[in-house]
Design a protein around this motif. Structure first.
Motif, PDB file in Angstrom:
ATOM      1  N   PRO A  26      -9.449  -3.231   2.587  1.00 13.40           N
ATOM      2  CA  PRO A  26     -10.074  -3.740   1.236  1.00 13.40           C
ATOM      3  C   PRO A  26     -11.516  -4.393   1.287  1.00 13.40           C
ATOM      4  CG  PRO A  26      -7.689  -4.052   1.218  1.00 13.40           C
ATOM      5  CD  PRO A  26      -8.182  -3.668   2.570  1.00 13.40           C
TER       6      PRO A  26
ATOM      7  N   SER B 226      -9.242   2.072   3.963  1.00 13.74           N
ATOM      8  CA  SER B 226      -7.833   1.338   3.854  1.00 13.74           C
ATOM      9  C   SER B 226      -8.061  -0.164   4.345  1.00 13.74           C
ATOM     10  CB  SER B 226      -6.872   2.179   4.649  1.00 13.74           C
ATOM     11  OG  SER B 226      -6.584   3.263   4.274  1.00 13.74           O
TER      12      SER B 226
ATOM     13  N   LYS C 127      -2.404   7.723   1.088  1.00 11.96           N
ATOM     14  CA  LYS C 127      -3.059   6.756   1.764  1.00 11.96           C
ATOM     15  C   LYS C 127      -4.273   7.544   2.752  1.00 11.96           C
ATOM     16  CE  LYS C 127      -3.144   2.412   3.369  1.00 11.96           C
ATOM     17  NZ  LYS C 127      -3.050   0.988   2.469  1.00 11.96           N
TER      18      LYS C 127
ATOM     19  N   ASN D 184      -1.761   9.993  -4.798  1.00 13.02           N
ATOM     20  CA  ASN D 184      -2.434   8.784  -4.367  1.00 13.02           C
ATOM     21  C   ASN D 184      -2.381   8.279  -2.751  1.00 13.02           C
ATOM     22  OD1 ASN D 184      -4.346   6.510  -4.305  1.00 13.02           O
ATOM     23  ND2 ASN D 184      -2.923   5.033  -5.011  1.00 13.02           N
TER      24      ASN D 184
ATOM     25  N   LYS E  86     -11.031  -2.465  -3.568  1.00 17.07           N
ATOM     26  CA  LYS E  86      -9.673  -2.698  -3.025  1.00 17.07           C
ATOM     27  C   LYS E  86      -9.029  -1.546  -2.300  1.00 17.07           C
ATOM     28  CE  LYS E  86      -5.360  -4.796  -4.299  1.00 17.07           C
ATOM     29  NZ  LYS E  86      -4.398  -5.275  -5.734  1.00 17.07           N
ATOM     30  N   GLU E  87      -9.233  -0.275  -2.836  1.00 20.55           N
ATOM     31  CA  GLU E  87      -8.779   0.745  -2.125  1.00 20.55           C
ATOM     32  C   GLU E  87      -9.976   1.648  -1.943  1.00 20.55           C
ATOM     33  OE1 GLU E  87      -5.768   2.837  -4.400  1.00 20.55           O
ATOM     34  OE2 GLU E  87      -4.453   0.865  -4.492  1.00 20.55           O
TER      35      GLU E  87
END
Length: 525
Positions: free
Chosen positions: A445, A443, A128, A126, A438-439
């Motif tokens: 939200p 980056s 970034k 996951n 949200k993700e």
């Protein structure tokens, strides 16, 4: 990155050569081999597909395989490493059968477990800014023997085959790529059309033809050197000096206009144009105090003059964009124009006055210096000029190279920043879904349940992608309500090349990723 009804978007990417040439395949180039040197301003941010949702895909497409892919001229995902289909009526179980005898370039076995490993690690790591956001509809991956992979989805998702066709879903060797961390030895192991022989970050990548490759690509050259340039001026100079054979990504408008002209400096060069779905837009970080008030964002939207921006900076090589979904994609609208009309300082002043916001409003705009070409700096200078001259804003411009810029926006450090988007696949979903939730890929939200929980799931039940227009029109109305994203322009794509090079008109796939194997040298008549 389209004109279509029911998945015909990719057809609009069929390129047209502005300077026609004729020729045959050549067996030998200047060095006795049919090798090509391509220049670009878009260097990979990482060599590990689990961490990249960006222009790194350019390299991945040429050295990795995916289960499905987009051969030139296709409108839907086609078999690459496997043949795939939905096996249930509700489109929640997707099964893929691998080709026989697949191996990685170092001889390692490419089997169902390798595919499962490749997808699972994206989700587990996951990263970034990585591609995990593309897999939101995936529940789990199962295998049945060495050759069968079964994807179980949480909900119907007609776009899932398109996602599997993106370079983000590149199949990697479990022996070389850890399941819970990124590969960090600076090397790359794939099963694609080429083998990465050597790589010097920010300088060049040397690709040789993969002799064990089994997939859809038909090699028309023996190898490719990709040279990475910090700016397009150096890249075009290298082309004119015959140090490189072709360019992709990063040509400025002035350079395109210059290359079109018949003059001695351009002798022996050609320009290939493709209809593009790549877009540029501003991102407002609503957590930053300078832009967390909606009227500030609305006033910026009311002042920005896209026509002037395109005319002054891009000189006909781009067109104004009033929707995150570009022209040619189902669901495209002009919602920002419909809502705000022509640029109007008086209306913007009223918006700020009624909200009790003092002027001039100080804003800081960030952009990357080495990702989208040399025109990015003039573009932001023009945006600053427009906003400052209104008397309502006082804009400070700041910039960083891509890696530092990417790290900055991922940490939420930038109040307003510019981004470009090249589509993962030719569908309106790909111009909305990556930016919300949200993700997301930014980056930053942006939680809007009406889009993420209602409109997108409803649209994904439709296998006929031409029938999802209403859902995406509504989604774009919401985007305009919030002004968290401000679309600026939609581009055209250009490949500049020596007239000795053929295949430029076939080199761009529906994801606007260059398929290097299509380029080749012409033989003399």
């Amino acid at each position: 990155m389209f004109n279509r009804t029911s998945l015909q978007a990719a057809a609009a990417l069929a390129s047209i050569s502005l300077l026609a040439g004729c020729g045959l395949f050549s067996d030998e180039g200047a060095n006795g081999e049919n090798k090509i040197v391509v220049g670009t301003t878009s260097a990979p941010s990482t060599l590990d597909p689990a961490a990249a949702w960006d222009g790194s895909w350019e390299l991945y497409r040429n050295v990795f395989q995916t289960l499905l892919s987009f051969p030139t001229g296709t409108t839907t995902p086609q078999p690459d490493a496997a043949e795939c289909r939905f096996t249930d009526a509700s489109s929640r179980v997707y099964q893929c059968q691998l080709r026989d005898g697949l191996t990685f370039s170092d001889g390692g076995k490419l089997d169902a477990q390798a595919v499962k490993h490749s997808i699972d690690r994206i989700r587990k790591i996951n990263a970034k800014g990585g591609p995990n956001g593309l897999l939101g509809s995936l529940d789990r991956v199962a295998t049945n023997g060495d050759a069968t992979i079964v994807f179980h989805l949480k909900e119907p998702d007609a776009t899932f085959p398109f996602i599997l066709a993106t370079p983000a879903m590149s199949i990697v060797d479990p022996r070389k790529y850890p399941e819970d961390s990124l590969r960090e030895d600076g090397e790359l192991t794939g099963s694609g059309p080429y083998v990465l022989e050597s790589y010097e970050e920010g300088v060049k990548a040397e690709l040789s033809k993969n002799p064990t490759y089994k997939g859809f690509a038909n090699h028309k050259n023996d190898g490719v050197t990709i040279r990475y340039f910090g700016d397009s001026d150096a890249m075009v100079t290298a082309l004119k000096k015959k140090e490189i054979d072709a360019t992709y990504r990063g040509l400025t408008a002035d350079e395109v206009v210059d290359l079109r002209e018949k003059k001695p400096a351009n002798e022996g060069l050609q320009l290939v144009q493709s209809t593009g779905a790549d877009i540029r837009y501003l991102v407002f970080n609503a957590k930053d105090p300078s832009v967390n008030k909606l009227p500030v964002r609305q006033a910026v939207a009311q002042v920005v003059d896209r026509n002037a921006l395109v005319a002054k900076v891009y000189r006909g090589t781009a067109e104004p964009l009033y929707s995150m979904v570009p022209k040619g994609i189902a669901g495209h609208t002009t919602e920002f124009f419909d809502r705000y009309g022509e640029p109007d300082v008086a209306k913007a002043k009223k918006i700020l006055r009624e909200a009790g916001i003092d002027t001039p409003v100080p804003l800081t705009f960030w952009f990357t210096t080495d990702r989208y070409g040399s025109a990015t700096a003039p573009e932001f200078a023009e945006l600053k000029r427009q906003l400052d001259s209104s008397g309502l804003f006082q804009v400070t411009l700041k910039s960083k190279p891509w890696k530092d810029f990417q790290a900055g926006y991922q940490k939420g450090e930038f109040p307003v920043f510019g981004r470009g988007w090249f589509p993962d696949f030719p569908d309106p979903d790909n111009f909305i879904a990556p930016f919300v939730g949200k993700e997301n890929v930014l980056s930053t939200p942006y939680e809007r349940p009406e889009i993420t929980d209602q409109l997108l799931p409803l649209s994904r039940r439709q296998s006929d992608r031409g029938a999802v227009t209403k859902q995406f029109e509504k989604a774009q109305e919401i985007l305009v309500d919030d002004v968290r994203l401000l679309p600026l322009w939609q581009g055209k794509l250009y490949v500049a090349a020596s007239e000795e090079i053929a295949g430029g008109e076939r080199a761009l796939d529906p994801q606007t990723v260059m398929q290097m194997w299509e380029l080749h040298r012409k033989a003399s008549w």
